[in-house]
Scaffold this motif. Structure first.
Motif, PDB file in Angstrom:
ATOM      1  N   ALA A   1       2.526   7.330   6.227  1.00 13.31           N
ATOM      2  CA  ALA A   1       3.323   8.442   6.742  1.00 13.31           C
ATOM      3  C   ALA A   1       4.093   8.034   7.994  1.00 13.31           C
ATOM      4  N   THR A   2       4.911   7.025   7.856  1.00 13.16           N
ATOM      5  CA  THR A   2       5.786   6.593   8.919  1.00 13.16           C
ATOM      6  C   THR A   2       7.113   6.156   8.322  1.00 13.16           C
ATOM      7  N   LEU A   3       8.189   6.505   8.978  1.00 12.09           N
ATOM      8  CA  LEU A   3       9.519   6.113   8.528  1.00 12.09           C
ATOM      9  C   LEU A   3      10.208   5.260   9.581  1.00 12.09           C
ATOM     10  N   GLU A   4       9.395   4.646  10.448  1.00 10.79           N
ATOM     11  CA  GLU A   4       9.928   3.700  11.427  1.00 10.79           C
ATOM     12  C   GLU A   4      10.333   2.423  10.700  1.00 10.79           C
ATOM     13  N   LEU A   5      11.556   1.992  10.879  1.00 12.42           N
ATOM     14  CA  LEU A   5      12.071   0.858  10.111  1.00 12.42           C
ATOM     15  C   LEU A   5      11.233  -0.395  10.294  1.00 12.42           C
ATOM     16  N   ASN A   6      10.831  -0.669  11.509  1.00 15.28           N
ATOM     17  CA  ASN A   6      10.135  -1.937  11.750  1.00 15.28           C
ATOM     18  C   ASN A   6       8.716  -1.945  11.219  1.00 15.28           C
ATOM     19  N   ALA A   7       8.241  -0.842  10.660  1.00 13.00           N
ATOM     20  CA  ALA A   7       6.910  -0.796  10.061  1.00 13.00           C
ATOM     21  C   ALA A   7       6.923  -1.274   8.615  1.00 13.00           C
ATOM     22  N   TRP A   8       8.103  -1.468   8.048  1.00 12.83           N
ATOM     23  CA  TRP A   8       8.220  -1.768   6.622  1.00 12.83           C
ATOM     24  C   TRP A   8       8.534  -3.244   6.402  1.00 12.83           C
ATOM     25  N   ASN A   9       7.708  -3.881   5.526  1.00 12.49           N
ATOM     26  CA  ASN A   9       7.787  -5.336   5.350  1.00 12.49           C
ATOM     27  C   ASN A   9       8.881  -5.779   4.385  1.00 12.49           C
ATOM     28  N   TYR A  10       9.025  -5.031   3.281  1.00 15.40           N
ATOM     29  CA  TYR A  10       9.830  -5.514   2.171  1.00 15.40           C
ATOM     30  C   TYR A  10      10.922  -4.510   1.840  1.00 15.40           C
ATOM     31  N   TRP A  11      12.084  -5.043   1.512  1.00 14.06           N
ATOM     32  CA  TRP A  11      13.238  -4.199   1.247  1.00 14.06           C
ATOM     33  C   TRP A  11      13.919  -4.624  -0.046  1.00 14.06           C
ATOM     34  N   GLY A  12      14.387  -3.624  -0.789  1.00 17.40           N
ATOM     35  CA  GLY A  12      15.181  -3.902  -1.973  1.00 17.40           C
ATOM     36  C   GLY A  12      16.655  -3.749  -1.669  1.00 17.40           C
ATOM     37  N   GLN A  13      17.486  -3.986  -2.673  1.00 19.17           N
ATOM     38  CA  GLN A  13      18.920  -3.772  -2.487  1.00 19.17           C
ATOM     39  C   GLN A  13      19.186  -2.275  -2.601  1.00 19.17           C
ATOM     40  N   GLY A  14      20.339  -1.833  -2.236  1.00 25.66           N
ATOM     41  CA  GLY A  14      20.612  -0.405  -2.221  1.00 25.66           C
ATOM     42  C   GLY A  14      21.239   0.108  -3.501  1.00 25.66           C
TER      43      GLY A  14
ATOM     44  N   ARG B   1       0.829  -1.190   0.000  1.00 29.53           N
ATOM     45  CA  ARG B   1       0.000   0.000   0.000  1.00 29.53           C
ATOM     46  C   ARG B   1       0.869   1.248   0.000  1.00 29.53           C
ATOM     47  N   CYS B   2       2.071   1.110   0.527  1.00 28.71           N
ATOM     48  CA  CYS B   2       2.970   2.256   0.674  1.00 28.71           C
ATOM     49  C   CYS B   2       4.357   1.851   0.186  1.00 28.71           C
ATOM     50  N   MET B   3       5.099   2.834  -0.294  1.00 24.04           N
ATOM     51  CA  MET B   3       6.507   2.612  -0.611  1.00 24.04           C
ATOM     52  C   MET B   3       7.324   3.762  -0.054  1.00 24.04           C
ATOM     53  N   GLY B   4       8.591   3.483   0.169  1.00 24.13           N
ATOM     54  CA  GLY B   4       9.412   4.513   0.796  1.00 24.13           C
ATOM     55  C   GLY B   4      10.874   4.376   0.444  1.00 24.13           C
ATOM     56  N   TRP B   5      11.610   5.395   0.789  1.00 24.44           N
ATOM     57  CA  TRP B   5      13.067   5.437   0.614  1.00 24.44           C
ATOM     58  C   TRP B   5      13.730   5.604   1.977  1.00 24.44           C
ATOM     59  N   PHE B   6      14.793   4.869   2.144  1.00 19.87           N
ATOM     60  CA  PHE B   6      15.592   4.938   3.358  1.00 19.87           C
ATOM     61  C   PHE B   6      17.051   5.052   2.946  1.00 19.87           C
ATOM     62  N   ARG B   7      17.889   5.496   3.857  1.00 18.38           N
ATOM     63  CA  ARG B   7      19.309   5.592   3.540  1.00 18.38           C
ATOM     64  C   ARG B   7      20.158   5.235   4.749  1.00 18.38           C
ATOM     65  N   GLN B   8      21.359   4.777   4.427  1.00 15.69           N
ATOM     66  CA  GLN B   8      22.283   4.380   5.483  1.00 15.69           C
ATOM     67  C   GLN B   8      23.691   4.798   5.094  1.00 15.69           C
ATOM     68  N   ALA B   9      24.260   5.671   5.898  1.00 16.77           N
ATOM     69  CA  ALA B   9      25.635   6.105   5.693  1.00 16.77           C
ATOM     70  C   ALA B   9      26.569   5.156   6.449  1.00 16.77           C
ATOM     71  N   PRO B  10      27.808   5.053   6.043  1.00 15.13           N
ATOM     72  CA  PRO B  10      28.750   4.163   6.731  1.00 15.13           C
ATOM     73  C   PRO B  10      28.839   4.479   8.217  1.00 15.13           C
ATOM     74  N   GLY B  11      28.709   3.442   9.031  1.00 16.59           N
ATOM     75  CA  GLY B  11      28.814   3.623  10.463  1.00 16.59           C
ATOM     76  C   GLY B  11      27.575   4.178  11.136  1.00 16.59           C
ATOM     77  N   GLU B  12      26.525   4.386  10.347  1.00 16.35           N
ATOM     78  CA  GLU B  12      25.303   4.937  10.926  1.00 16.35           C
ATOM     79  C   GLU B  12      24.145   3.966  10.740  1.00 16.35           C
ATOM     80  N   GLU B  13      23.090   4.198  11.478  1.00 19.79           N
ATOM     81  CA  GLU B  13      21.903   3.366  11.328  1.00 19.79           C
ATOM     82  C   GLU B  13      21.098   3.811  10.111  1.00 19.79           C
TER      83      GLU B  13
END
Length: 126
Positions: free
Chosen positions: A106-119, A33-45
């Protein structure tokens, strides 16, 4: 399972622009129902960047990118986009696309998201 493939990353100078794309495998649209973008820098969550309601098209942004990034989708192509403008060195990270099966979008909490792609890597030089 929802297959997600992110692309469009690259290297740009500060102030430049990039557009990321996330392709979702056709079918099983009820699973996302929703899609989103997330990012991860080296050494960070990993942190949320933006999300979008695939039906209404309504976006949601983190404070760090609001006003500079624009999330959109094209349901006919099963694709989501992230247009990134006025990029800053602190935007450098691996960017991941994600999908979730349930509202709210409208949530960017990681554990709310079911499916992940590669970066896909985004590098911004000063």
């Amino acid at each position: 399972q929802v297959a997600l493939v992110a692309s469009g990353g690259g290297s740009v100078q500060a102030g430049g622009s990039l557009t990321l794309s996330c392709a979702a495998a056709p079918g099983r649209t009820y699973s996302r129902r929703c899609m989103g973008w997330f990012r991860q820098a080296p050494g960070e969550e990993r942190r949320g960047v933006a999300s979008i309601d695939l039906t209404r098209g309504s976006p949601f942004y983190s404070d760090s990118v609001n006003g500079r990034f624009n999330i959109s989708r094209d349901n006919t192509k099963n694709r989501m986009y992230l247009q990134m403008n006025n990029l800053k060195p602190e935007d450098t990270a691996m960017y991941y696309c994600a999908a979730k099966s349930f509202y709210p979008c409208a949530t960017l909490e990681l554990n709310a998201w079911n499916y992940w792609g590669q970066g896909t890597q985004v590098t911004v030089s000063s």
